[in-house]
Design a protein around this motif. Structure first.
Motif, short mmCIF file in Angstrom:
data_model
loop_
_atom_site.label_atom_id
_atom_site.label_comp_id
_atom_site.label_asym_id
_atom_site.label_seq_id
_atom_site.Cartn_x
_atom_site.Cartn_y
_atom_site.Cartn_z
N LEU A 1 -25.96 34.33 -24.10
CA LEU A 1 -26.23 33.15 -23.20
C LEU A 1 -27.30 32.38 -22.62
N ILE A 2 -28.47 33.04 -22.73
CA ILE A 2 -30.38 32.92 -22.27
C ILE A 2 -30.94 32.18 -23.33
N ARG B 1 -29.18 30.71 -26.15
CA ARG B 1 -27.79 29.75 -25.79
C ARG B 1 -28.23 28.19 -25.77
N ARG B 2 -29.01 28.79 -24.24
CA ARG B 2 -29.09 27.95 -23.30
C ARG B 2 -30.94 27.54 -23.12
N ALA B 3 -31.42 27.96 -23.77
CA ALA B 3 -32.71 28.11 -24.01
C ALA B 3 -33.60 27.77 -24.83
N SER C 1 -32.41 35.56 -10.84
CA SER C 1 -32.51 34.27 -11.61
C SER C 1 -33.06 33.25 -12.06
N ALA D 1 -34.82 31.52 -15.09
CA ALA D 1 -34.14 29.61 -14.79
C ALA D 1 -35.87 28.85 -15.34
N ILE E 1 -36.43 29.66 -19.04
CA ILE E 1 -35.99 28.75 -19.93
C ILE E 1 -35.87 27.39 -20.21
N ARG F 1 -37.91 25.66 -23.52
CA ARG F 1 -37.22 24.15 -23.73
C ARG F 1 -38.33 22.93 -23.74
N GLY G 1 -27.42 23.12 -14.99
CA GLY G 1 -28.17 23.63 -16.83
C GLY G 1 -29.00 23.77 -16.33
N ALA H 1 -29.52 28.38 -14.58
CA ALA H 1 -29.11 28.52 -16.58
C ALA H 1 -29.34 29.73 -16.25
N ILE I 1 -21.74 31.80 -15.27
CA ILE I 1 -20.79 31.25 -13.96
C ILE I 1 -19.63 31.99 -13.64
N LEU J 1 -20.26 22.32 -18.28
CA LEU J 1 -21.36 22.85 -18.36
C LEU J 1 -21.55 24.59 -17.96
N ALA J 2 -20.70 24.38 -16.49
CA ALA J 2 -20.89 26.57 -16.18
C ALA J 2 -20.51 27.10 -17.18
N PHE J 3 -19.53 26.58 -18.33
CA PHE J 3 -18.97 28.34 -18.63
C PHE J 3 -18.90 27.68 -20.22
N GLY J 4 -19.72 26.61 -20.73
CA GLY J 4 -20.77 26.66 -22.25
C GLY J 4 -18.52 25.65 -23.21
N GLY K 1 -26.01 21.55 -22.20
CA GLY K 1 -26.36 23.07 -21.53
C GLY K 1 -27.00 23.69 -22.76
N ILE K 2 -26.20 23.51 -24.16
CA ILE K 2 -26.61 24.37 -24.81
C ILE K 2 -25.88 23.62 -26.37
#
Lengths: 429, 429
Positions: A29-30, A32-34, A310, A314, A317, A321, B145, B149, B153, B214-217, B329-330
């Motif tokens: 998950l990190i 993907r978001r990063a 957390s 963040a 991340i 980005r 986001g 992140a 969630i 956004l929260a769950f992708g 976010g992704i």
């Protein structure tokens, strides 16, 4: 975009171990978001042998934290050692000078050296991030620096120390005295063996100074945070406050008044309907009033391995980005040095607790002093504890210039019938 | 870094005028925080002659909004026209295709076309931002986001429509029926002349679908938000809820249960101690539970010119700083399509209100149905209104599989002694 962000972690206490665990558990998950993986390359702590509940074998053990600042395979150094000076700040200076990103949870260091480090970061084109330094997991640094960035922040306040809030809440719900609750909190791990930084308000003052700089664009000025802790709060204060419709909270407040910065960490009375009255236990909350957005309230866990990790991740991340806005929202050189304002010049209401001898004329003396100082009384409770020669008088004042209230408190303290120095707690409006 | 970010604003209603005013009033501060000036180049609206309380003379008037997408001197188009389709989405497509940044407050458009637009933005390397579309001034899109992140969630819920919260709060404090409060709210400008989008929960459903993605992708899935408004809430529900220790709130909830997405906007009973019970009037609040950070709560103004403008300009500051993470976010292509879960499969407590004829045996019939459906009773209030043949029975159930409760409600409705279809409101845990 699949080049990993490579990090070194210095300090493997509760938070350090939490960061290791979070990066492992939420790895996909990190990434993907990063936009790319965040990979731990090296770790460091004082004692290699200590058990920490996380598997450190995949990472290089670095005996000397400072070597991370020079390591070619590290992009960002994460500092979780703590302490305003010493190892932590040396590592920060070296890391930023070497052009590495620097992420820290160290409020004391940021409060004392934040401007110098922000300047170094800008010079090197490196990121300096410290979300975890204030209010644990609540992303309030990002909220003020980004989400509320269009606003002039008019005032800012918050519950910034979970230990104090826990103690005050326990005193409130159990009716127990401060010393007993502190002892329990220490046994439960909610308070340190040496609780000074927390209960004397210093930890909250570090956080407040950081928030004020970010919110107002002023230079960090920890030395002028007027700081008072919660040691002097007695059971009777909590009880009388409740009877009068208030709760006692340790609150950090910052305001710019006529271009002067007022920063205070004080125990205050909070009306029951106020957002901060509802913040119980070890939670933290920050309230910011913006000139367009109005009032924003952020609440969450202010400490602990998970929430703090957390916030650290963040920041990582953000860096992955490529988000590298200046550490305090604006270039360090533009942070304004402003004069310190005096809270006592402002208008407000206060709670006074006066312990007096049970003898005739005392109330007349006290009320005469208030009259002479121009302070008028909104509520008053006089109630003795059974079988005691000591009587507590609790007073709520109407709005008055606070210096007048201070003057009245001084004069009351000089009366021979007043047994201990009177206690004043201001009321949060 | 002193090259200005040049913007065009399409739509000059309350929010559009607010953005113009905010950019003027906080101009210097915004330049400092954004790292460069944000300059309005062109504005557009349907009616040029209309008075808007802001000086538009410095800006080019653009009769055709779509022309902004082609203008060489515009970097970012700000869309404040509204509507899921039509002009707004055409402008979004053209602007992003031309590589321009796009900032919008349009929840309906993002809920319906967000994935398509996010894909277009990524393809063009342009930013798509929509902080103002959800919860007004509360920077919850940035918080989920960015600030949160690092977390998976676990669940997400919130009060996402200020009009409904205002109406429910007014019903609560004034003891007035829905229709009267709605009429007052319309007169005061808190509710639209056609209040359907607000009071039937559609506006909140738009916002919830955006937050869930956004929260769950997960892929945006507005069509599967189970939506119910507040029209059927009666005075008696508010009163009985209060008597039982609850408040009625319109809450949006999203959870991923065994990989299935449950999204609901429903009026629910909120225990008095719950953070959402304290959200009164037109405020909004969002609560997110993360697997490391725990519970985060964000509260603030959910609508209005100032707060919404604050969110729009925060997006512009992000873009000026070069912060252009993917809109959800992704990358849009990685947003997972998941099955829809059924809320009725979960375990929970409910409030039931049954209007019955005042005759013998009714309570025996109702309680027998509950027993037969395996629903046990936690509290029950039976109280008739004076001089009325109708008696209201209010029941709070213990935890039960909700489909069983639904079955009981269906069977109760079939009884001849039950005068109107029974009302079920679930209890937020």
């Amino acid at each position: 975009m699949t080049i990993p962000l490579r990090i070194g972690i210095a300090g493997l206490g509760t938070v350090g171990a939490g960061v290791v665990q979070l990066l492992a558990e939420n790895r996909d998950l990190i990434s993907r978001r990063a936009g790319r993986p965040i990979e731990i390359v090296a770790v460091n702590a004082r004692d290699r042998a200590k058990g920490r509940g996380v598997d450190l074998s995949p990472y290089r053990w670095q005996d000397d934290a400072a070597a991370m600042a020079q390591a070619d395979d590290i992009d960002v150094v994460v500092e979780l050692i703590g302490g305003a000076d010493g190892l932590a700040v040396a590592l920060a200076r070296k890391s930023l000078a070497a052009g590495k990103g620097f992420v820290t949870a160290n409020k004391a260091m940021v409060a004392h050296h934040g401007a110098e480090l922000a300047t170094a970061a800008e010079k090197a084109g490196a990121a300096l991030k410290y979300e975890a330094a204030v209010a644990g997991g609540i992303p309030v640094i990002k909220a003020l620096g980004g989400g509320a960035a269009a606003n002039e922040i008019v005032s800012l306040f918050g519950i910034l120390n979970g230990t104090c809030n826990y103690i005050l809440t326990e005193m409130e719900t159990k009716g127990a005295p401060f010393a007993d609750v502190l002892k329990d909190a220490q046994a439960l791990g909610y308070a340190e063996a040496d609780p000074t930084f927390d209960i004397d308000g210093i930890d909250a003052a570090h956080k407040l100074a950081i928030l004020a700089s970010l919110a107002f664009g002023t230079a960090l000025d920890f030395d002028h945070v007027e700081t008072r802790g919660i040691r002097e709060i007695e059971k009777v204060d909590i009880e009388r406050a409740a009877a009068l419709g208030y709760r006692v909270r340790l609150v950090g407040e910052a305001r710019l008044i006529d271009g002067r910065l007022v920063q205070r960490v004080h125990p205050v009375l909070v009306p029951l309907a106020h957002p901060l009255a509802k913040v119980t236990g070890s939670l933290n909350a920050v309230v910011a009033d913006g000139n367009f957005v109005g009032r924003l309230t952020f609440e969450g866990a202010g400490a602990g391995a998970g929430p703090t990790a957390s916030a650290v991740v963040a920041d990582l991340i953000d860096i992955a980005r490529g988000e590298t806005a200046p550490a305090f929202g604006i270039p360090a050189a533009s942070l304004k040095r402003v004069e310190t304002g005096d809270h006592e010049d402002s208008i407000g209401r206060s709670y006074l607790r006066v312990a007096v001898a049970d003898e005739p004329g005392v109330l007349a003396d006290l009320t005469a002093i208030l009259r002479d100082c121009g302070v008028s009384i909104a509520s008053l409770i006089q109630r003795g504890e059974a079988g005691d020669d000591e009587v507590f008088i609790a007073i709520i004042t109407h709005e008055t210039k606070l210096s007048q209230t201070a003057d009245a408190v001084r004069r009351m303290g000089a009366l021979s019938s007043v047994l201990t120095p009177p206690m004043r707690l201001d009321i949060l409006s």
